[in-house]
Design an enzyme around this catalytic site. Structure first.
Site, PDB file in Angstrom:
ATOM      1  N   TYR A  87      29.845 -91.233 -71.677  1.00  0.00           N
ATOM      2  CA  TYR A  87      29.303 -90.412 -70.491  1.00  0.00           C
ATOM      3  C   TYR A  87      27.857 -90.119 -70.798  1.00  0.00           C
ATOM      4  O   TYR A  87      27.087 -90.426 -69.880  1.00  0.00           O
ATOM      5  CB  TYR A  87      30.089 -89.067 -70.647  1.00  0.00           C
ATOM      6  CG  TYR A  87      29.237 -88.095 -69.572  1.00  0.00           C
ATOM      7  CD1 TYR A  87      29.222 -88.037 -68.419  1.00  0.00           C
ATOM      8  CD2 TYR A  87      28.640 -86.924 -70.273  1.00  0.00           C
ATOM      9  CE1 TYR A  87      28.443 -87.508 -67.579  1.00  0.00           C
ATOM     10  CE2 TYR A  87      28.125 -86.023 -69.516  1.00  0.00           C
ATOM     11  CZ  TYR A  87      28.193 -86.115 -68.202  1.00  0.00           C
ATOM     12  OH  TYR A  87      27.639 -85.260 -67.325  1.00  0.00           O
ATOM     13  N   TYR A  88      27.510 -90.239 -71.890  1.00  0.00           N
ATOM     14  CA  TYR A  88      25.714 -89.873 -72.153  1.00  0.00           C
ATOM     15  C   TYR A  88      25.154 -91.249 -72.288  1.00  0.00           C
ATOM     16  O   TYR A  88      23.673 -91.342 -72.058  1.00  0.00           O
ATOM     17  CB  TYR A  88      25.621 -89.190 -73.554  1.00  0.00           C
ATOM     18  CG  TYR A  88      25.952 -87.755 -73.299  1.00  0.00           C
ATOM     19  CD1 TYR A  88      25.068 -87.000 -72.644  1.00  0.00           C
ATOM     20  CD2 TYR A  88      26.900 -87.256 -74.247  1.00  0.00           C
ATOM     21  CE1 TYR A  88      25.238 -85.620 -72.538  1.00  0.00           C
ATOM     22  CE2 TYR A  88      27.057 -85.929 -74.092  1.00  0.00           C
ATOM     23  CZ  TYR A  88      26.413 -84.969 -73.129  1.00  0.00           C
ATOM     24  OH  TYR A  88      26.708 -83.777 -72.853  1.00  0.00           O
ATOM     25  N   LYS A  89      25.933 -92.543 -72.300  1.00  0.00           N
ATOM     26  CA  LYS A  89      24.885 -93.620 -72.027  1.00  0.00           C
ATOM     27  C   LYS A  89      24.397 -93.673 -70.639  1.00  0.00           C
ATOM     28  O   LYS A  89      23.644 -94.540 -70.349  1.00  0.00           O
ATOM     29  CB  LYS A  89      26.045 -94.745 -72.201  1.00  0.00           C
ATOM     30  CG  LYS A  89      26.665 -95.124 -73.442  1.00  0.00           C
ATOM     31  CD  LYS A  89      25.741 -95.989 -74.292  1.00  0.00           C
ATOM     32  CE  LYS A  89      26.297 -95.914 -75.575  1.00  0.00           C
ATOM     33  NZ  LYS A  89      25.246 -96.818 -76.739  1.00  0.00           N
ATOM     34  N   ARG A 104      33.071 -89.580 -74.836  1.00  0.00           N
ATOM     35  CA  ARG A 104      31.624 -88.601 -74.659  1.00  0.00           C
ATOM     36  C   ARG A 104      30.414 -89.482 -74.847  1.00  0.00           C
ATOM     37  O   ARG A 104      29.404 -89.296 -74.020  1.00  0.00           O
ATOM     38  CB  ARG A 104      31.534 -87.343 -75.880  1.00  0.00           C
ATOM     39  CG  ARG A 104      30.666 -86.399 -75.551  1.00  0.00           C
ATOM     40  CD  ARG A 104      31.289 -85.397 -74.449  1.00  0.00           C
ATOM     41  NE  ARG A 104      30.212 -84.563 -74.110  1.00  0.00           N
ATOM     42  CZ  ARG A 104      30.321 -83.806 -72.862  1.00  0.00           C
ATOM     43  NH1 ARG A 104      31.145 -84.171 -71.813  1.00  0.00           N
ATOM     44  NH2 ARG A 104      29.415 -82.995 -72.529  1.00  0.00           N
ATOM     45  N   ASP A 105      30.655 -90.448 -75.791  1.00  0.00           N
ATOM     46  CA  ASP A 105      29.333 -91.393 -75.993  1.00  0.00           C
ATOM     47  C   ASP A 105      29.006 -92.044 -74.777  1.00  0.00           C
ATOM     48  O   ASP A 105      27.925 -92.324 -74.366  1.00  0.00           O
ATOM     49  CB  ASP A 105      29.608 -92.296 -77.101  1.00  0.00           C
ATOM     50  CG  ASP A 105      29.808 -91.878 -78.477  1.00  0.00           C
ATOM     51  OD1 ASP A 105      29.019 -90.715 -78.733  1.00  0.00           O
ATOM     52  OD2 ASP A 105      30.251 -92.397 -79.232  1.00  0.00           O
TER      53      ASP A 105
END
Lengths: 573, 310
Positions: A253-255, A250-251
Site C-alpha cells: 500500500y505504501y509503495k 501494508r508495504d
C-alpha cells in the site's frame, strides 16, 4: 473462447450504456478505490496544454481519468465512451484521453517526471516503473496503448482458480511473466488487455465463485485505476519472488498510496490474485503484517534457528508467519483459548453511565490474562491466542497447527473461543472455526487454517441472562413450578437501582450491527456451519442488545475458570 | 385476589430454534421461529396437535405474527424484512409486501380486527397502513416519525387509531381518519417493545425495557397508572377479550397477569429463566382466561379456578 468474448462485450456494453445514458460519471465505489480529493477539479487549462504532446510511457496514475464537473461535456462524453463503442462507430478522436490526464492534481509531479524521463529516454527513472524489471517496462507499454487508437482486438488472460496450492513461487513468477509477455504482443497490435480472474466473490452473500474481469483500457476511469493497481501488485509480487523478499500488504500500500487509494483495495486485489491463481497468498511472497499474539506454555522453533519462548509474562508474542515456523512444542497445556480482543475499547460512555458516574476503564482482556499470569491458574493452563479482531492468516495457521499437534501428554488440545456477543464476534468465531468467514466450500486452502473442533465459550446469550439475574433480580426463580404464585412486589430500592444502571458492556444493536447480522444470516442460514450461530444472530436482532466481553468485567478470570472447568467436566462425563 | 394457573400443555420441540412470534385465533395458534416455516397448532383441541405448516414462509426466520380477530387472515414479518399475508380459511399464502430498502425494512406489524388493514413499523420509524383486500396492496397512510427503529405497533379494534413504540422510548398515537398524530407520549426513556389498545379502544398499554407497564388514556394522552413488578425487559403485552386482564412476558422468563380492576399482578408464571418472547390470552371458552406463551417452547396455561373441568 468466442462465447467468453461475447459475454465480456455484453457486460461492457451494458456498462457503457449506463454511462452513456446517465451522462454523468458513476461514482459509486470510486472513492473506495481512489480517495479523490476536491483539488482535482482546480487544474487550470494551461497545465493541460503543457502535457498535450505527452507521448512518454507513464503508468496508470497519470493516465487515470477523473471526470469532474469542470470538464466540458463533449470531452466528458467521449472520454467515458468505451473503446468497443468507439470502434463500432469508426475511430474515436485521438486526443480523447489526453486532456483529462492532468485532471488529477496530485499526479502532476509524476507526469513531469515522466516527461523528463522521455527526454532522457530512460524508462527506469519513471517512479512508477519497477527498477527491477526494466527489460519489460510493462507499465510503460500499457500506457502506450492507452494513448493510441484502439481496435477491438484483445488478449484475454484467464486464471481459473484451480487448486495450485502445492506449486512453488517460481510457478507464479512464470504465470506472471507469461501474462506480461502475452500483453506485449497486444500492445504492438493495438489491442485491449483483458484479465479474467476466477475467485470467490466475498461481497456477495452468500459468497460464491465468480469471474472478475479487468479490462484495460476500460469503459470507466476506475476500471483503469483498478487495472493499474492490479499490474502494480503483480509487479511487486514478481519483484518479491525474484529477490526472495517478503512484502506485507501494508508495504505494498505504501509503495503507491495514490494508486491504491486504500488498504482495502490492496487486500482485495491480493486475495483475488491468490485466489485466481489458486495459490496461498504467501506463494506470492505477500503476507499480512504480524498482528496476532500468543502466550502460553509453548515454544516456537523458527526456521532461522531461533526459538521463541511464549511462556513469559508480558504482552504475549507476535505470531510469526507459518513459513518461518519450523515446529511448535507444546508443554504443559491441554487447552487453547482464542480471544477476540487484546484491549477492549472504551466506547461505552453512554449518557446513563456518565450520569451514574461509572468508571469505564479500558479493560484489557488478553493483556490482563497474559501479564498477570492468570492463564496459568486457569483449568488446562490454556495457550492464549489473540487475533485482534478478524485474525490474519498467520494467527489462523498457528491455531490450525496447534489443532494438529499433540501436547506433551500425547493428547490433542481442546479449543475454545471467547468473542463479543455481536455479529462481528460471531463472524470472527466462524472465521477461526472454518478458516475463513465465508462458507466452507468456497475456500481452497482455508482448510489449512481451520480449527473445526473450536467451541464457542462465550460471551453467550445466557450470560446476558445471568448478568441480569445476578444484578437485578435476586428472587429465586426455580420454586414457582407449574402452579402460579401470588406475586410479591420486589423491594423498590432494588428495582430502581436496576432500572437505572444498564449492565456494563450490554449495548443496543446499531443499524450497522443489524445489517451485518442480516447479511450473515443470508450467508449462513442454510449451511451446516451456520446452524450454530444463526440462532444467536436472530436473538441479537430480536432482543436488540449485544454484549461485549467486558460484560464480564472483573469476573473474567472467574468466568473463564468456571466455563473451562465446566467444559472439562462435560468432556469427562 | 389471585388467579391459579396450571400448565395445560407444553410443546417442547415445536421448532428447532427459539420461537419469537405468536398469533392466536379461535382455531389456530400460529408460531414463527428461526426456521423458515410457520406452524399452526390447534387452539381448541386440548392436545393442541399440529394442524398445518406454512413452508418457506420466511427464509431467514420469522419474528412477528399478527392474526385478525375474525380468524380469517394472519400476517407475518421475517428477518429478511418482508411481510407475508396468510389466508387462514384456505390455509394458503395470500400475497406479500416485499422487502423494502435497507432503512425501510419492516419490523413491527399489526392487523385490524377484520384483517382488511395492516399496520407496519419499519427500521427508520415509518408507520404505514396497507389495504390487504386487493393486490397490489395500497398504502393508505404513511406516518413519519423521528427515524427511530419501530419495535411495536398496534391498531385499535375499530381501526380508527394506530400506535407505535420506538427504540428510544417514543410512543405515538395516530388518528387514521384525519391522518394526524394525536399524541406523542414522552417519559419512557428505553425501548418500547409492546403496545396494545384495550378492546374498548379507550386505553393504551405500553411496556418495554423500563420494566413497567404503563396505561395511557387514549383521548387525553395522560398516563393513568402503572403496573410495576417485572424485573427485566418486558417483551410483549396483550389484553383479555373483556379488557379486564393484561398479560405480559419478560426476558427473565416470567409471564404476569394483571387485573385492571384491582390494579395488581394476580399471577406470575414461569418455570425457567429462558426468555418468553410473546404471551397471549386465548379466545375465551367458558369462564377461564386461558393463555399461551412462546419462547423455547409453546406452553398453554389453563386457569384452575372456575374453569369447571379438572
Amino acid at each position: 473462447m468466442s462465447s467468453i468474448l461475447e459475454d465480456r462485450y455484453d457486460l461492457e456494453l451494458s456498462n457503457a450504456m449506463d454511462l452513456y445514458q446517465n451522462q454523468t460519471p458513476i461514482k459509486d465505489d470510486g472513492s473506495e478505490y481512489f480517495g479523490w480529493s476536491d483539488e482535482d477539479t482546480s487544474v487550470s487549462p494551461v497545465d493541460e496544454s503543457q502535457f498535450l504532446d505527452l507521448t512518454t510511457p507513464i503508468f496508470t496514475p497519470a493516465a487515470e481519468v477523473e471526470i469532474s464537473s469542470t470538464i466540458p461535456t463533449g470531452i466528458l462524453n467521449s472520454d467515458i465512451l468505451p473503446p468497443i463503442r468507439a470502434a463500432a462507430t469508426s475511430s474515436p478522436p485521438t486526443t480523447v484521453q489526453l486532456p483529462s490526464t492532468t485532471q488529477n492534481a496530485h499526479e502532476i509531479p509524476q507526469s513531469v517526471d515522466a516527461a523528463e524521463a522521455a527526454t532522457s529516454s530512460d524508462p527506469a527513472t519513471d517512479p512508477t516503473t519497477s527498477p527491477q524489471v526494466p527489460e519489460l517496462d510493462i507499465a510503460g507499454r500499457v500506457h502506450k496503448i492507452f494513448l493510441e487508437n484502439r481496435v477491438d482486438e484483445t488478449v484475454t488472460v484467464t486464471w481459473e482458480g484451480l487448486d495450485n496450492s502445492s506449486r512453488p513461487s517460481a510457478w507464479v513468477l512464470q504465470k506472471i511473466d507469461e501474462m506480461f509477455a502475452a500483453w506485449l504482443d497486444v500492445i504492438d497490435s493495438k489491442g485491449k488487455l483483458v484479465v479474467k480472474l476466477r475467485g470467490c466473490e466475498r461481497s456477495r452473500s452468500p459468497p460464491k465463485w465468480g469471474w472478475r474481469t479487468l479490462v484495460y483500457p476500460g469503459p470507466r476511469s476506475r476500471d483503469n485505476q483498478r487495472f493499474g493497481a492490479f499490474v502494480r501488485i503483480l509487479e511487486l509480487a514478481r519483484e518479491a519472488i525474484k529477490s526472495d523478499k517478503i512484502y506485507t500488504k501494508r508495504d505494498i500500500y505504501y509503495k503507491d498510496v495514490a494508486l491504491f487509494g486504500s488498504q482495502q483495495t490492496v487486500d482485495n486485489l491480493v486475495d483475488d490474485i491468490a485466489s485466481a491463481l489458486g495459490v496461498p497468498r504467501r506463494t506470492l511472497h505477500i503476507t499480512a503484517a504480524a498482528k496476532g499474539l500468543v502466550c502460553g506454555d509453548l515454544s516456537i522453533f523458527k526456521t532461522d534457528g531461533s526459538i521463541i519462548n511464549c511462556n513469559i509474562e508480558g504482552e504475549g508474542v507476535l505470531i510469526p508467519s507459518s513459513t518461518d515456523i519450523e515446529k511448535v512444542e507444546i508443554r504443559d497445556s491441554d487447552t487453547v483459548l482464542i480471544i477476540e480482543k487484546e484491549v477492549v475499547a472504551d466506547h461505552n460512555q453512554d449518557f446513563v453511565s456518565l450520569f451514574t458516574n461509572h468508571a469505564n476503564q479500558n479493560k484489557a482482556i488478553f493483556r490482563t490474562l497474559a501479564e498477570s499470569g492468570d492463564w496459568k491458574r486457569l483449568p488446562g493452563r490454556p495457550i492464549l491466542i489473540c487475533g485482534k479482531g478478524y485474525p490474519d492468516i498467520a494467527t489462523r495457521e498457528l491455531a490450525h497447527y496447534l489443532y494438529l499437534t499433540k501436547s506433551l501428554a500425547g493428547q490433542y488440545l481442546d479449543f475454545y473461543c471467547l468473542v463479543d456477543y455481536d455479529p462481528h464476534g460471531l463472524d470472527i468465531y466462524t472465521m477461526y472455526k472454518n478458516g475463513c468467514s465465508v462458507s466452507r466450500a468456497a475456500g481452497l486452502f482455508y482448510e489449512q487454517m481451520a480449527v473445526p473442533a473450536l467451541r464457542h465459550l462465550g460471551v453467550k446469550f445466557c450470560d446476558i441472562l445471568e448478568h441480569f439475574s445476578a444484578e437485578g433480580n435476586g428472587s429465586n426463580i426455580k420454586d414457582s413450578g407449574s402452579i402460579s404464585t401470588n406475586n410479591e412486589e420486589e423491594p423498590r430500592s432494588k428495582r430502581v437501582r436496576y432500572a437505572f444502571s444498564p449492565p456494563q458492556g450490554v449495548l443496543p444493536m446499531t443499524a450497522h450491527d443489524r445489517a451485518k447480522a442480516v447479511s450473515m444470516l443470508r450467508r449462513d442460514h442454510d449451511t451446516a456451519v451456520g446452524a450454530e450461530h444463526t440462532d444467536d444472530l436472530r436473538k441479537l436482532l430480536f432482543v436488540g442488545y449485544k454484549a461485549e466481553i467486558q460484560v464480564l468485567g472483573d469476573q473474567l478470570v472467574r468466568y473463564l475458570g468456571e466455563k473451562l472447568g465446566g467444559q472439562r467436566i462435560g468432556l469427562a462425563s | 385476589m389471585s388467579k391459579q394457573y396450571l400448565t395445560a400443555h407444553t410443546i417442547d420441540n415445536a421448532h428447532e430454534s427459539s420461537i419469537y412470534a405468536l398469533g392466536v385465533t379461535a382455531d389456530y395458534t400460529l408460531t414463527g421461529s428461526g426456521s423458515s416455516v410457520i406452524k399452526l397448532h390447534s387452539t381448541k383441541d386440548a392436545a393442541h396437535p399440529l394442524v398445518h405448516t406454512f413452508t418457506d414462509a420466511h427464509k431467514l426466520g420469522c419474528h412477528h405474527i399478527a392474526a385478525s380477530k375474525t380468524g380469517k387472515r394472519a400476517i407475518s414479518a421475517g428477518f429478511e424484512g418482508s411481510l407475508k399475508i396468510w389466508d387462514l380459511e384456505n390455509l394458503e399464502a395470500n400475497g406479500e409486501i416485499p422487502e423494502a430498502n435497507k432503512d425501510g425494512q419492516i419490523w413491527a406489524i399489526a392487523l385490524s380486527a377484520d384483517g382488511s388493514r395492516c399496520l407496519t413499523g419499519s427500521h427508520n420509524g415509518r408507520i404505514k397502513i396497507w389495504d390487504l383486500d386487493k393486490e397490489p396492496f395500497l398504502q393508505l397512510r404513511d406516518y413519519e416519525t423521528k427515524n427511530i427503529f419501530t419495535l411495536c405497533v398496534d391498531l385499535s379494534a375499530d381501526g380508527k387509531l394506530a400506535a407505535s413504540g420506538h427504540e428510544n422510548g417514543g410512543v405515538y398515537i395516530f388518528n387514521n381518519e384525519t391522518g394526524r398524530m394525536l399524541h406523542s407520549l414522552t417519559g419512557l426513556m428505553k425501548p418500547v417493545r409492546g403496545i396494545s389498545f384495550s378492546p374498548s379502544g379507550k386505553l393504551l398499554a405500553v411496556c418495554g425495557d423500563f420494566q413497567v407497564v404503563a396505561i395511557y388514556d387514549v383521548h387525553s394522552g395522560e398516563q393513568v397508572f402503572n403496573f410495576t413488578g417485572h424485573a427485566s425487559w418486558i417483551f410483549s403485552i396483550g389484553w383479555s377479550e373483556t379488557g379486564q386482564f393484561l398479560v405480559t412476558s419478560s426476558f427473565d422468563g416470567k409471564t404476569k397477569i394483571w387485573s385492571m380492576d384491582s390494579r395488581t399482578c394476580v399471577t406470575t408464571l414461569g418455570e425457567s429463566n429462558q426468555p418468553i418472547f410473546c404471551a397471549s390470552f386465548l379466545p375465551k371458552i367458558g369462564t377461564g382466561e386461558n393463555l399461551v406463551t412462546v419462547g423455547t417452547a409453546i406452553t398453554y396455561y389453563r386457569e384452575a379456578s372456575g374453569a369447571g373441568t379438572g
